[in-house]
Write a protein that holds these residues in place. Structure first.
Motif, PDB file in Angstrom:
ATOM      1  N   GLY A  59      -2.847  -8.710  11.081  1.00 52.87           N
ATOM      2  CA  GLY A  59      -2.531  -8.322   9.977  1.00 52.87           C
ATOM      3  C   GLY A  59      -3.231  -8.820   8.436  1.00 52.87           C
ATOM      4  O   GLY A  59      -2.909  -9.557   8.649  1.00 52.87           O
ATOM      5  N   ALA A  65       0.424  -1.618  -2.153  1.00 55.29           N
ATOM      6  CA  ALA A  65       0.383  -0.632  -0.943  1.00 55.29           C
ATOM      7  C   ALA A  65       0.555   0.726  -1.367  1.00 55.29           C
ATOM      8  O   ALA A  65       0.058   1.244  -0.323  1.00 55.29           O
ATOM      9  CB  ALA A  65       1.892  -0.559  -1.006  1.00 55.29           C
ATOM     10  N   ASN A  89     -10.938  -5.000   7.856  1.00 54.35           N
ATOM     11  CA  ASN A  89      -9.950  -4.401   7.027  1.00 54.35           C
ATOM     12  C   ASN A  89     -10.027  -4.617   5.808  1.00 54.35           C
ATOM     13  O   ASN A  89      -8.804  -4.573   4.961  1.00 54.35           O
ATOM     14  CB  ASN A  89      -8.435  -5.531   6.909  1.00 54.35           C
ATOM     15  CG  ASN A  89      -8.044  -5.156   8.555  1.00 54.35           C
ATOM     16  OD1 ASN A  89      -7.651  -4.364   8.999  1.00 54.35           O
ATOM     17  ND2 ASN A  89      -8.018  -5.883   9.587  1.00 54.35           N
ATOM     18  N   ARG A 567       1.604  -6.416   4.922  1.00 53.49           N
ATOM     19  CA  ARG A 567       1.784  -5.758   7.009  1.00 53.49           C
ATOM     20  C   ARG A 567       3.382  -6.302   6.660  1.00 53.49           C
ATOM     21  O   ARG A 567       3.678  -7.302   7.085  1.00 53.49           O
ATOM     22  CB  ARG A 567       0.632  -4.962   6.914  1.00 53.49           C
ATOM     23  CG  ARG A 567      -0.339  -4.993   6.634  1.00 53.49           C
ATOM     24  CD  ARG A 567      -1.772  -4.815   7.468  1.00 53.49           C
ATOM     25  NE  ARG A 567      -3.003  -3.501   6.939  1.00 53.49           N
ATOM     26  CZ  ARG A 567      -3.224  -3.549   7.521  1.00 53.49           C
ATOM     27  NH1 ARG A 567      -3.798  -2.879   9.439  1.00 53.49           N
ATOM     28  NH2 ARG A 567      -4.693  -2.998   6.602  1.00 53.49           N
ATOM     29  N   GLY A 571       1.815  -3.447  11.695  1.00 54.31           N
ATOM     30  CA  GLY A 571       0.140  -3.639  10.390  1.00 54.31           C
ATOM     31  C   GLY A 571       0.823  -2.026  10.246  1.00 54.31           C
ATOM     32  O   GLY A 571       0.065  -1.128   9.461  1.00 54.31           O
ATOM     33  N   GLN A 574       3.222  -0.944   5.453  1.00 57.67           N
ATOM     34  CA  GLN A 574       2.117  -1.804   4.134  1.00 57.67           C
ATOM     35  C   GLN A 574       3.312  -1.745   2.897  1.00 57.67           C
ATOM     36  O   GLN A 574       3.910  -0.640   2.606  1.00 57.67           O
ATOM     37  CB  GLN A 574       1.330  -1.299   4.053  1.00 57.67           C
ATOM     38  CG  GLN A 574      -0.254  -1.625   4.790  1.00 57.67           C
ATOM     39  CD  GLN A 574      -0.632  -1.026   4.997  1.00 57.67           C
ATOM     40  OE1 GLN A 574      -1.457  -0.251   3.799  1.00 57.67           O
ATOM     41  NE2 GLN A 574      -2.005  -0.622   5.448  1.00 57.67           N
ATOM     42  N   THR A 618       5.369   1.140  -0.807  1.00 55.05           N
ATOM     43  CA  THR A 618       5.753   0.670   0.673  1.00 55.05           C
ATOM     44  C   THR A 618       4.835   2.556   1.370  1.00 55.05           C
ATOM     45  O   THR A 618       5.125   3.254   0.592  1.00 55.05           O
ATOM     46  CB  THR A 618       7.189   1.153   1.168  1.00 55.05           C
ATOM     47  OG1 THR A 618       6.473  -0.077   2.814  1.00 55.05           O
ATOM     48  CG2 THR A 618       8.013   1.810   1.133  1.00 55.05           C
ATOM     49  N   TYR A 620       4.600   3.876   5.572  1.00 60.20           N
ATOM     50  CA  TYR A 620       4.780   3.845   6.927  1.00 60.20           C
ATOM     51  C   TYR A 620       4.023   5.074   7.747  1.00 60.20           C
ATOM     52  O   TYR A 620       4.181   6.091   7.538  1.00 60.20           O
ATOM     53  CB  TYR A 620       6.350   3.232   6.836  1.00 60.20           C
ATOM     54  CG  TYR A 620       6.450   2.944   8.242  1.00 60.20           C
ATOM     55  CD1 TYR A 620       5.698   2.367   9.269  1.00 60.20           C
ATOM     56  CD2 TYR A 620       7.474   4.033   9.208  1.00 60.20           C
ATOM     57  CE1 TYR A 620       6.431   2.000  10.533  1.00 60.20           C
ATOM     58  CE2 TYR A 620       8.034   3.738  10.031  1.00 60.20           C
ATOM     59  CZ  TYR A 620       7.137   2.998  11.524  1.00 60.20           C
ATOM     60  OH  TYR A 620       7.674   2.381  12.477  1.00 60.20           O
TER      61      TYR A 620
END
Length: 793
Positions: A59, A65, A89, A567, A571, A574, A618, A620
């Motif tokens: 990652g 984020a 990425n 991450r 992954g 973040q 963050t 997810y």
């Protein structure tokens, strides 16, 4: 060499960036387009920084984020993975005035995509506080009176010549007055919030941070959408956009909005409904390539007529016959009070034009960019200042802010161990204001005209060095020279009295940042940056030649930051964690001028501030159909020095208010106290979930919840102006067709019907002792429902 994937040509960068952040409409077509572009880039040899060591791991590290949450909430998770694989990425952002890998942004920056804005029901600028915990807005009752703060620091002053501590930028155009920002956010691609001093690249009025609004660019295929919504309190809103090619090398985009809303507060005297707004606007963009040159022409025009937010009674003490002259017939003071008795309806009318022309020239070794802009904002308002059914105090105000600006930047590619941005900036702005206060009380009468001028010349540079394969050093600096001028005419005498003045100042700001990339997919950074807010005139009632000859000194800041981002959970999650410490000297605020024979409260340099804290963000995405996002901030915004501060009414010596015989005024020392309207802790969390229920229909639901700790709206620490902690939840549920071809939803704002105030004012004075408190209630102080229909192609 520090290696990274970079899309070098301007047009390809724009298309790659667009592919990362757009909604999933026509997703498969766009993935094929990105794949084709990546193959072309690889075949051309333009991608020389092909892989950081860190990108070879499981990652990649990220600098924020929030930016990755933008991509996560804008496209399905499987689509993000496909783009990540194709781009190595890499996510493209423009927070530092260049299209660059987010790994190269060693600052605290949040980028909020359109789906996050929709989930949080962000339609107006002030709604951004629900998705950025470090951002606060203090209501001022009118568009021109609102103030913006980041990490607790903002500008609250009566003067029209004082800069905001937080700069607002719309499509590369820096707004002259903060009040210009308070309008609809239409057709956004993303909103970037840069926290902490940003003086190196953004200039002198970004000492606390920048709010950067980026609208959508033209596309090379035909696409568009239309959306209408209605609420149970009778707001009707529509918006639409159309984009497509005009030839093989150019495109257009036209967007617009319209809203009609009477309001939610009742004036029992006139029978009117207040707090609403009737507004419309249109924006157009044209983009054309001619060989190595790309031109972008943008024009944005909007009008708004609003019934200004009146103050409602929160508390009126009536014990022992007190305040008997207040007519409270039909009014029950309290936190839910939404009725007033004003003899005149508050009213505001504004129109704004922003136009810009940008030219990007690919020179091979670098890109030369020229941005020319013009803005014109006019705002008229009528304010029943006494808040009663009697004609006691009325304000009539007219603003006109105009600014021309020119910026030239030379931006190098990033395919070597050294890169740079160097530039020149010029702006010439004027803010005119007329103010009339009518009252049967002679000392309260005012009638004056003013003009505040500012002309800035600046040179700036930001340089990046690859110390090793995993370590980067960034240094930057800016030299700014500003000339300010003022004209003030007091129209009360038979022969008007005029005052004028001018001054100039040169200031230097700088930044240094160090980044370290780790093999486990983490990135750490540390930075030091300085900020500067220019000197200013206290243009308000009571202005005289003394003020014209003595502008308020400039405000300086220094910011220290450390950050860690990366991450987790394979992954799918973040995050970013940032710690900061910022000191401000010569803070500009309203205070006592103790040097006068008859001291009075006016704008002055009151002392020193310190703001420090921790910010966490963050997102997810555990499945293709669910995305969770959240952020939190702990901010300790403290006054270090503020002697001779104003006492609040009724404050005793035991509470810190003492009489100073030298200045013949009761004052207090605010050292160690908190800044006004700055919550210690604030967080928000949200979700976006969809589930197919047939081959052509999906069910979706999205929402967010924002909570903040108690705040005191008064800098003087008045215990009666405290808003207790509260949380607001928003929720939407609907169905949608394939590829965003259509969507129908119902939504609720303030789901749990939690009443709160956006400002509390202690109106107590010797004439109405003991206590009279007023409040400003925001639109969502009570729950309301709505429905929304959207279609697209």
């Amino acid at each position: 060499m520090v290696t990274a994937v970079y899309p070098a040509p301007l047009e390809t960068s724009r298309q790659v960036q667009f592919a990362v952040v757009v909604r999933p409409i026509l997703w498969q077509m766009r993935c094929k387009f990105v794949q084709t572009q990546m193959r072309l880039l690889q075949g051309s040899g333009l991608m020389t920084r092909t892989a950081r060591p860190i990108l070879k791991g499981t990652g990649s590290a990220i600098a924020t984020a929030g930016v990755l949450a933008l991509a996560a909430t804008a496209v399905p998770a499987h689509a993000q993975e496909q783009v990540s694989e194709e781009l190595g990425n890499t996510i493209v952002v423009t927070a530092q005035k260049r299209e660059q890998n987010v790994l190269e942004v060693p600052v605290a920056v949040t980028a909020i995509g359109d789906n996050v804005l929709e989930a949080a029901q962000v339609n107006e600028f002030e709604d951004l506080t629900s998705v950025s915990p470090s951002l606060t807005i203090t209501a001022g009752g009118s568009q021109a009176g609102h103030s913006i703060a980041l990490r607790g620091v903002g500008t609250v002053a009566f003067s029209t010549a004082v800069e905001s501590s937080v700069l607002v930028v719309v499509d590369d155009v820096a707004l002259l007055q903060a009040g210009q920002a308070f309008s609809s956010i239409s057709d956004p691609q993303r909103v970037e919030i840069l926290r902490g001093p940003q003086g190196t690249l953004f200039g002198k009025n970004a000492s606390a941070g920048v709010v950067n609004i980026v609208t959508r660019d033209p596309t090379d295929y035909f696409t568009g959408y239309g959306q209408v919504s209605v609420t149970d309190d009778e707001q009707y809103r529509a918006e639409a956009a159309l984009s497509g090619p005009i030839n093989d090398a150019g495109g257009f985009r036209v967007s617009g909005y319209w809203s009609d809303y009477d309001g939610y507060l009742d004036n029992l005297t006139t029978g009117s409904t207040l707090g609403g707004e009737n507004t419309w606007g249109v924006r157009g963009k044209l983009q054309q390539e001619y060989g190595a040159v790309t031109f972008t022409l943008t024009a944005d025009y909007g009008e708004a007529t609003d019934s200004l937010l009146p103050d409602t009674y929160l508390r009126v003490d009536r014990a022992n016959g007190a305040n008997a002259d207040y007519d409270l017939t039909g009014i029950t003071p309290g936190k839910d009070n939404n009725v007033v008795r004003n003899n005149v309806d508050r009213f505001g009318d504004s129109d704004q034009l922003i136009a810009s022309f940008k030219a990007d020239i690919d020179l091979g070794f670098a890109t030369l960019s020229s941005i020319t802009s013009y803005q014109d904002w006019r705002y008229d308002s009528i304010n029943d200042q006494d808040g009663t059914a009697d004609a006691v105090i009325r304000h009539d105000t007219t603003y006109n802010a105009e600014q021309f600006a020119q910026e030239i930047r030379l931006t190098s590619p990033t395919d070597g161990f050294f890169d740079y941005i160097v530039g020149l900036y010029y702006s010439d702005g004027t803010t005119d204001r007329s103010f009339i206060r009518t009252s049967p009380i002679p000392p309260l009468k005012q009638n004056w005209d003013s003009a505040a001028d500012t002309t800035s010349y600046a040179a700036f540079a930001q340089l990046g060095f690859d110390i090793s394969d995993t370590t980067m050093l960034t240094v930057g600096g800016r030299v700014n020279h500003e000339k300010i001028g003022v004209f003030f005419q007091d129209n009360r005498p038979a022969t008007p009295i005029q005052y004028s003045g001018s001054d100039s100042e040169t200031a230097v700001t700088g930044k240094i940042a160090l980044q370290q990339f780790f093999d486990n997919g983490l990135m750490a950074f540390a930075s030091i940056a300085t900020g500067y807010k220019g000197q200013a005139y206290d243009v308000s009632s009571g202005f005289d030649q003394r003020r014209a000859d003595n502008p308020i000194a400039s405000e300086d800041s220094i910011n220290y930051e450390i950050g860690l981002s990366g991450r987790a959970l394979g992954g799918d999650a973040q995050f970013q964690l940032v710690g900061f410490w910022t000191d401000y000297d010569n803070f500009q605020a309203q205070g006592v001028n103790a040097q006068l024979l008859a001291p009075q409260f006016e704008l002055t340099n009151v002392g020193k501030l310190r703001t420090r804290g921790i910010e966490f963000e963050t997102y997810y995405s555990p499945t293709d159909t669910l995305t969770l996002f959240g952020s939190a901030a702990y901010v300790d915004a403290q006054i270090r020095e503020f002697p001779d501060a104003q006492c609040y009414f009724g404050q005793t010596a035991a509470e810190g208010c003492v009489f100073d015989p030298t200045i013949n005024q009761p004052v207090q020392d605010l050292a160690g106290e908190q800044l006004g309207n700055s919550p210690d802790f604030k967080f928000n969390m949200g979700f976006d979930y969809s589930q197919p229920i047939s081959q052509s229909i999906s069910l979706f639901t999205r929402g967010n919840y924002t909570w903040q700790s108690a705040v005191n709206f008064s800098l003087s620490q008045n215990p009666r102006t405290t808003q207790v902690s509260y949380g607001i939840a928003n929720l939407a549920v609907g169905i949608e067709g394939p590829e965003d071809s259509w969507a129908l939803s119902v939504f609720v704002n303030n789901l749990f019907d939690k009443a709160y105030a956006s400002r509390i004012i202690d109106d107590t004075n010797p004439r109405n002792d003991p206590f009279v408190l007023t409040q400003q209630l925001p639109r969502n102080y009570e729950r309301y429902f709505g429905a929304r229909l959207r279609f697209g192609f």
